[in-house]
Design a protein around this motif. Structure first.
Motif, PDB file in Angstrom:
ATOM      1  N   LEU A   3      15.160   1.928  27.507  1.00 16.37           N
ATOM      2  CA  LEU A   3      15.293   2.512  26.167  1.00 16.37           C
ATOM      3  C   LEU A   3      14.161   2.041  25.253  1.00 16.37           C
ATOM      4  N   LEU A   4      13.781   0.780  25.392  1.00 14.60           N
ATOM      5  CA  LEU A   4      12.678   0.256  24.599  1.00 14.60           C
ATOM      6  C   LEU A   4      11.377   0.961  24.969  1.00 14.60           C
ATOM      7  N   PHE A   5      11.186   1.222  26.258  1.00 24.05           N
ATOM      8  CA  PHE A   5      10.009   1.969  26.708  1.00 24.05           C
ATOM      9  C   PHE A   5       9.985   3.362  26.074  1.00 24.05           C
ATOM     10  N   GLN A   6      11.120   4.047  26.114  1.00 23.69           N
ATOM     11  CA  GLN A   6      11.199   5.399  25.547  1.00 23.69           C
ATOM     12  C   GLN A   6      10.876   5.394  24.056  1.00 23.69           C
ATOM     13  N   PHE A   7      11.387   4.372  23.361  1.00 21.99           N
ATOM     14  CA  PHE A   7      11.147   4.290  21.925  1.00 21.99           C
ATOM     15  C   PHE A   7       9.663   4.082  21.631  1.00 21.99           C
ATOM     16  N   CYS A   8       9.045   3.126  22.326  1.00 22.44           N
ATOM     17  CA  CYS A   8       7.618   2.848  22.111  1.00 22.44           C
ATOM     18  C   CYS A   8       6.767   4.061  22.469  1.00 22.44           C
ATOM     19  N   HIS A  65       0.819  -1.220   0.000  1.00 19.19           N
ATOM     20  CA  HIS A  65       0.000   0.000   0.000  1.00 19.19           C
ATOM     21  C   HIS A  65       0.853   1.271   0.000  1.00 19.19           C
ATOM     22  N   GLY A  66       2.156   1.106  -0.116  1.00 19.26           N
ATOM     23  CA  GLY A  66       3.027   2.275  -0.233  1.00 19.26           C
ATOM     24  C   GLY A  66       3.630   2.779   1.061  1.00 19.26           C
ATOM     25  N   TYR A  67       3.497   2.017   2.159  1.00 23.78           N
ATOM     26  CA  TYR A  67       4.024   2.454   3.450  1.00 23.78           C
ATOM     27  C   TYR A  67       5.404   1.856   3.707  1.00 23.78           C
ATOM     28  N   THR A  68       6.200   2.576   4.480  1.00 21.95           N
ATOM     29  CA  THR A  68       7.514   2.071   4.883  1.00 21.95           C
ATOM     30  C   THR A  68       7.379   1.305   6.191  1.00 21.95           C
ATOM     31  N   VAL A  69       8.055   0.176   6.271  1.00 22.83           N
ATOM     32  CA  VAL A  69       7.920  -0.741   7.411  1.00 22.83           C
ATOM     33  C   VAL A  69       9.306  -1.131   7.912  1.00 22.83           C
ATOM     34  N   GLN A  70       9.416  -1.317   9.228  1.00 23.96           N
ATOM     35  CA  GLN A  70      10.643  -1.841   9.826  1.00 23.96           C
ATOM     36  C   GLN A  70      10.277  -2.987  10.767  1.00 23.96           C
ATOM     37  N   PHE A  71      10.941  -4.131  10.600  1.00 22.01           N
ATOM     38  CA  PHE A  71      10.684  -5.295  11.452  1.00 22.01           C
ATOM     39  C   PHE A  71      11.851  -5.479  12.418  1.00 22.01           C
ATOM     40  N   TRP A  72      11.514  -5.621  13.718  1.00 25.91           N
ATOM     41  CA  TRP A  72      12.536  -5.830  14.745  1.00 25.91           C
ATOM     42  C   TRP A  72      12.025  -6.822  15.778  1.00 25.91           C
ATOM     43  N   THR A  73      12.916  -7.605  16.350  1.00 29.87           N
ATOM     44  CA  THR A  73      12.581  -8.313  17.581  1.00 29.87           C
ATOM     45  C   THR A  73      12.862  -7.349  18.730  1.00 29.87           C
ATOM     46  N   ALA A  74      12.183  -7.556  19.842  1.00 28.40           N
ATOM     47  CA  ALA A  74      12.374  -6.677  20.999  1.00 28.40           C
ATOM     48  C   ALA A  74      13.828  -6.707  21.469  1.00 28.40           C
ATOM     49  N   ALA A  75      14.433  -7.901  21.479  1.00 28.55           N
ATOM     50  CA  ALA A  75      15.824  -8.029  21.941  1.00 28.55           C
ATOM     51  C   ALA A  75      16.777  -7.285  21.017  1.00 28.55           C
ATOM     52  N   LYS A  76      16.561  -7.389  19.716  1.00 28.72           N
ATOM     53  CA  LYS A  76      17.472  -6.764  18.758  1.00 28.72           C
ATOM     54  C   LYS A  76      17.379  -5.247  18.797  1.00 28.72           C
ATOM     55  N   ILE A  77      16.154  -4.720  18.858  1.00 32.78           N
ATOM     56  CA  ILE A  77      16.018  -3.266  18.884  1.00 32.78           C
ATOM     57  C   ILE A  77      16.545  -2.706  20.201  1.00 32.78           C
ATOM     58  N   SER A  78      16.398  -3.463  21.298  1.00 30.65           N
ATOM     59  CA  SER A  78      16.925  -3.034  22.590  1.00 30.65           C
ATOM     60  C   SER A  78      18.450  -2.928  22.534  1.00 30.65           C
ATOM     61  N   ASN A  79      19.088  -3.949  21.963  1.00 26.17           N
ATOM     62  CA  ASN A  79      20.552  -3.926  21.821  1.00 26.17           C
ATOM     63  C   ASN A  79      21.003  -2.786  20.921  1.00 26.17           C
ATOM     64  N   ASP A 123       9.747  -2.350  35.834  1.00 28.21           N
ATOM     65  CA  ASP A 123       9.166  -1.339  36.705  1.00 28.21           C
ATOM     66  C   ASP A 123       7.651  -1.297  36.494  1.00 28.21           C
ATOM     67  N   GLU A 124       6.866  -1.377  37.581  1.00 27.74           N
ATOM     68  CA  GLU A 124       5.415  -1.456  37.463  1.00 27.74           C
ATOM     69  C   GLU A 124       4.820  -0.178  36.880  1.00 27.74           C
ATOM     70  N   GLN A 125       5.291   0.971  37.348  1.00 29.93           N
ATOM     71  CA  GLN A 125       4.753   2.240  36.854  1.00 29.93           C
ATOM     72  C   GLN A 125       5.061   2.430  35.376  1.00 29.93           C
ATOM     73  N   MET A 126       6.291   2.130  34.986  1.00 32.12           N
ATOM     74  CA  MET A 126       6.696   2.271  33.589  1.00 32.12           C
ATOM     75  C   MET A 126       5.893   1.317  32.708  1.00 32.12           C
ATOM     76  N   THR A 127       5.708   0.095  33.188  1.00 29.73           N
ATOM     77  CA  THR A 127       4.942  -0.894  32.430  1.00 29.73           C
ATOM     78  C   THR A 127       3.504  -0.444  32.246  1.00 29.73           C
ATOM     79  N   ALA A 128       2.882   0.037  33.313  1.00 26.97           N
ATOM     80  CA  ALA A 128       1.493   0.496  33.251  1.00 26.97           C
ATOM     81  C   ALA A 128       1.349   1.658  32.273  1.00 26.97           C
ATOM     82  N   ALA A 129       2.327   2.575  32.308  1.00 29.61           N
ATOM     83  CA  ALA A 129       2.285   3.733  31.404  1.00 29.61           C
ATOM     84  C   ALA A 129       2.408   3.300  29.949  1.00 29.61           C
ATOM     85  N   LEU A 130       3.282   2.325  29.688  1.00 27.78           N
ATOM     86  CA  LEU A 130       3.488   1.853  28.321  1.00 27.78           C
ATOM     87  C   LEU A 130       2.257   1.108  27.803  1.00 27.78           C
ATOM     88  N   VAL A 131       1.726   0.197  28.614  1.00 32.79           N
ATOM     89  CA  VAL A 131       0.538  -0.560  28.203  1.00 32.79           C
ATOM     90  C   VAL A 131      -0.624   0.387  27.934  1.00 32.79           C
TER      91      VAL A 131
END
Length: 213
Positions: A148-153, A93-107, A179-187
């Motif tokens: 860092l993964l939290f910040q990115f998301c 459909h003309g969109y740009t996509v990036q595929f990552w595993t959580a572990a790889k993008i974190s590293n 971290d519970e607070q960080m997790t709750a904020a992200l979800v």
């Protein structure tokens, strides 16, 4: 045939070829680990899955609305398959996509932070119309990597779509983000304006193995 008809047919063929080349280029740039389609998915193996809704999402209107898709459930139920299939539809459909595993993008994020190019990397990823984040919770992350993964998301919240797969229920995401607070904020951010699919069922990969044996 008349010259005008011949010229029109030639131009139409050229346009089609260019479109095919552009789609192939976007699929290559997405770095999918494999190519999958919705036609290849065995919906009969997971009857509770909402097939009509998935086919509707394949039209990729969710990307225009900066909505997310989350596949949550057991291993082997096709979460990665569906995320790749929707990602490939997005490329078509003309969109740009990036595929990552959580572990790889974190590293990658930790390495970029060490080399002081974190902001540059985040800007680059924010330009992508769709980010696929696979296997959240599959591999344990370090505290720094999880932050860092939290910040990115969080940075993509209402700015760009994500497709996320996880074998953990949201209540167990503290195992990933520590971290519970960080997790709750992200979800809270990820599930706002999101399409959530519960994919708990018997592994169809296991079923296929048993059928072959």
């Amino acid at each position: 045939i008349p010259y005008e008809d011949f010229l029109l047919a030639l131009l139409e063929q050229e346009v089609m070829q260019r479109e095919e080349n552009q789609i192939a280029s976007r699929i290559k740039s997405a770095k999918f680990p494999m190519q999958k389609s919705l036609d290849q998915y065995d919906f009969a193996a997971l009857p509770v899955l909402n097939k009509p809704k998935l086919l509707q999402l394949a039209r990729c209107e969710f990307i225009q609305k900066a909505e997310n898709i989350l596949f949550i459930g057991n291993s082997g139920t096709g979460k990665t398959h569906l995320s790749i299939a929707l990602g490939m539809e997005a490329c078509k459909h003309g969109y740009t996509v990036q595929f990552w595993t959580a572990a790889k993008i974190s590293n990658e994020l930790m390495e970029a932070q060490t080399e002081k190019r974190l902001l540059q990397l985040e800007k680059q990823w924010l330009k992508a119309n769709l980010i696929i984040l696979d296997e959240v919770g599959f591999v344990p992350l370090s505290k720094a990597g999880a932050e860092l993964l939290f910040q990115f998301c969080a940075s993509r919240y209402e700015r760009g779509s994500m497709i996320i797969t996880s074998n953990l229920d949201f209540s167990n995401w503290t195992q990933v983000f520590k971290d519970e607070q960080m997790t709750a904020a992200l979800v809270d951010r990820l599930t706002h304006r999101a399409h959530i699919f519960a994919m708990n069922g018997e592994s169809y990969r296991f079923k296929q193995s048993m059928q072959r044996s």
